[in-house]
Design a protein around this motif. Structure first.
Motif, short mmCIF file in Angstrom:
data_model
loop_
_atom_site.label_atom_id
_atom_site.label_comp_id
_atom_site.label_asym_id
_atom_site.label_seq_id
_atom_site.Cartn_x
_atom_site.Cartn_y
_atom_site.Cartn_z
N GLN A 355 0.86 -1.20 0.00
CA GLN A 355 0.00 0.00 0.00
C GLN A 355 0.89 1.25 0.00
OE1 GLN A 355 -3.32 -0.31 -0.09
NE2 GLN A 355 -3.41 -2.52 0.29
N ASP A 356 0.31 2.39 -0.30
CA ASP A 356 1.09 3.64 -0.41
C ASP A 356 1.67 4.11 0.91
OD1 ASP A 356 -1.17 5.02 -2.91
OD2 ASP A 356 0.54 3.63 -3.04
N TRP A 357 1.07 3.67 2.03
CA TRP A 357 1.52 4.24 3.31
C TRP A 357 2.92 3.70 3.69
CZ3 TRP A 357 2.18 -0.25 5.67
CH2 TRP A 357 1.24 -1.27 5.50
N VAL A 373 5.08 2.62 8.58
CA VAL A 373 4.33 3.71 7.91
C VAL A 373 5.19 4.95 7.73
CG1 VAL A 373 2.25 5.13 7.99
CG2 VAL A 373 2.22 2.81 8.96
N ASN A 375 3.91 7.27 5.04
CA ASN A 375 3.00 8.25 4.42
C ASN A 375 1.59 8.03 4.97
OD1 ASN A 375 5.23 8.77 2.53
ND2 ASN A 375 4.68 6.73 1.76
N VAL A 376 1.11 8.98 5.81
CA VAL A 376 -0.26 8.87 6.31
C VAL A 376 -1.18 9.54 5.28
CG1 VAL A 376 -1.83 9.56 8.16
CG2 VAL A 376 0.52 8.92 8.71
N PRO A 377 -2.23 8.81 4.79
CA PRO A 377 -3.13 9.39 3.77
C PRO A 377 -3.87 10.60 4.33
CG PRO A 377 -3.54 7.03 4.08
CD PRO A 377 -2.64 7.47 5.19
N LEU A 382 -5.50 4.04 7.21
CA LEU A 382 -4.55 3.20 6.47
C LEU A 382 -5.28 1.93 6.00
CD1 LEU A 382 -1.70 3.42 9.13
CD2 LEU A 382 -1.97 4.86 7.11
N SER A 424 0.20 12.41 14.49
CA SER A 424 1.46 12.47 13.74
C SER A 424 2.61 12.30 14.72
CB SER A 424 1.60 13.81 13.03
OG SER A 424 3.00 13.99 12.73
#
Ligand SMILES: Cc1ccc([C@@H]2N[C@@H](C)[C@@H](O)[C@H]2O)cc1
Length: 449
Positions: A355-357, A373, A375-377, A382, A424
């Protein structure tokens, strides 16, 4: 299938305990230290624009000047216990250390040549206290050894004449003698990391490379040697003419990381990586970009997520001290590993859809998965989409289990992990997933039409 006498003698991974341990490391440290460290890539006020440990090939440095540098090697600040402590704090599980680089300078008191630490003002063996300090710190030691040796009169780049062959035969004996010394003097070491084996002279010595590897492994059962030592009958390196890996792991990933699991070809592998752009020995001036700690942590996650290890290189100065950038990298990576090392040690390729995260890793032998992780969308949620009939039963943030991260099943398969509003950490974080594989008839999950 091509008939080979000196191709791979094993297909598939090594399955013994020593290799199982190697697979668990996750994070390693490389150290390049030698005569080149005294120059730091600079000579007569000018900077060599290549790798600092290759400065001898720069026409501005006369060979006679370079080959006498060792007479100034006197690292009064050398403190292997401190080096081991820095590596331990960083979370490193194995060290690869340069016993002899291409220039031929030996950091152990070899009997095979006068070009050794014994001929320096420092005199004492560098390697023994290093092996002891790292082994005591619980870090396994592997010895880097360059076959190519610019200092040796019998070294040849190619074998064109009978004289070449006679000289190179002497060189092969010299090489075998040096390696015998290393395995005999430092019995706690776990493996050898070969370099300088790309020239035609070595490619034409397939039979010798095969017998040398067998000799070394007989001398030290369990010894781990990568794919950069051998050449097959036809001069192929790493993979033989039948595409089979010659070595206990693939050693081609130098300053590059595989993109997909397919690139790994089912081999064990590690990636050796510099912090600056290029250059392994101490460089006084780092040109261009050097990796931030977060970049190195992401490379670590990438490597472990694809079933490999990451080995980060350090280039101490001639006096035995490290650059501030390297000490910062060690400290930052260590702080991150303190919280998140469960996602790195004893972990392997998860096989879940990326996945992108960020990256998945899986704990070997358990149904425990980790999300590393980066990248947090924008949604703060997620997506996790394991293979069919796998379900995620629990999600825990490493380092702060109190953070309530909620899990929501997705009707089209998998789950969302909802992070708290405004969550974050400012740096990469890890979520541990407990999972279950649905048993039963298997038609619980209606295949979507
Ligand atoms: C083209 C090239 C040859 C040798 C190297 C050596 N391998 C690294 C592990 C360093 O030792 C570097 O000097 C790097 C690039």
């Amino acid at each position: 299938k091509i008939e080979l006498q000196h191709g791979a003698h094993r297909t598939g991974k090594r399955t013994d305990a020593d290799m199982q341990t190697w697979r668990t490391y996750g994070l390693g440290q490389f150290i390049h230290w030698g005569a080149y460290s005294l120059l730091g890539g600079k000579y007569n006020g000018e900077y060599y624009n290549g790798a600092a440990e290759w400065i001898r090939v720069w026409n501005k440095v006369p060979n006679a000047v370079y080959d006498n540098l060792y007479k100034q090697f006197n690292p009064q600040q050398y403190n292997p216990t401190q080096w081991a402590a820095m590596a331990k704090q960083m979370g490193v599980k194995y060290l690869t250390f340069t016993t002899k680089h291409h220039d031929g300078f030996c950091l152990w008191p070899s009997k095979t040549t006068s070009y050794t630490i014994a001929g320096t003002p420092y005199k004492k063996d560098i390697i023994k206290p290093l092996v002891e300090a790292y082994t005591k710190a619980g870090i396994d030691v592997y010895l880097y050894f360059s076959v190519m040796d610019w200092s040796h009169p019998d070294w040849r780049y190619d074998l064109k004449t009978r004289e070449d062959t006679i000289a190179f035969d002497r060189f092969k004996k010299f090489t075998k003698d040096q390696l015998t010394e290393l395995l005999t003097l430092y019995p706690e070491t776990k493996g050898l990391w070969f370099d300088g084996t790309w020239d035609n002279s070595w490619k034409k010595s397939g039979a010798f490379t095969d017998s040398l590897e067998q000799y070394l492994k007989a001398l030290r059962p369990g010894l781990i040697i990568g794919s950069r030592l051998r050449a097959d009958d036809l001069g192929n390196r790493h993979n033989d003419a039948n595409g089979l890996l010659m070595g206990d792991y693939e050693q081609g990933w130098e300053r590059k990381i595989p993109k997909t699991y397919a690139d790994v070809h089912g081999n064990d592998w590690d990636c050796v990586m510099t912090i600056p752009e290029n250059g392994w020995g101490y460089q006084e001036k780092w040109l261009g970009h050097w990796k931030t700690s977060n970049e190195l942590i992401e490379m670590l996650a990438q490597c472990v997520s694809l079933g490999g290890n990451l080995v980060v290189n350090f280039g101490p100065k001639g006096d035995g001290s490290f650059r501030p950038e390297e000490m910062t990298a060690a400290k930052d990576i260590g702080a991150w590993m303190k919280i998140n090392s469960n996602a790195i040690y004893n972990c392997e390729y998860a096989g879940w859809e990326k996945q992108d995260w960020g990256y998945y890793t899986k704990r070997t032998g358990e149904n425990k998965y980790y999300m590393i992780v980066f990248n947090v969308p924008v949604s703060g949620s997620l997506k996790v989409q394991p293979p069919r009939n796998w379900t995620v039963t629990k999600a825990t943030l490493l380092g702060d289990a109190t953070k309530n991260i909620s899990l929501e099943k997705i009707d089209y398969g998998g789950s969302f992990i909802h992070l708290p509003k405004g969550f974050s950490t400012g740096k990469p974080f890890v979520i541990e997933l407990e999972t279950q594989k649905a048993t039963g008839t298997g038609n619980e999950q209606k295949a979507k039409t």
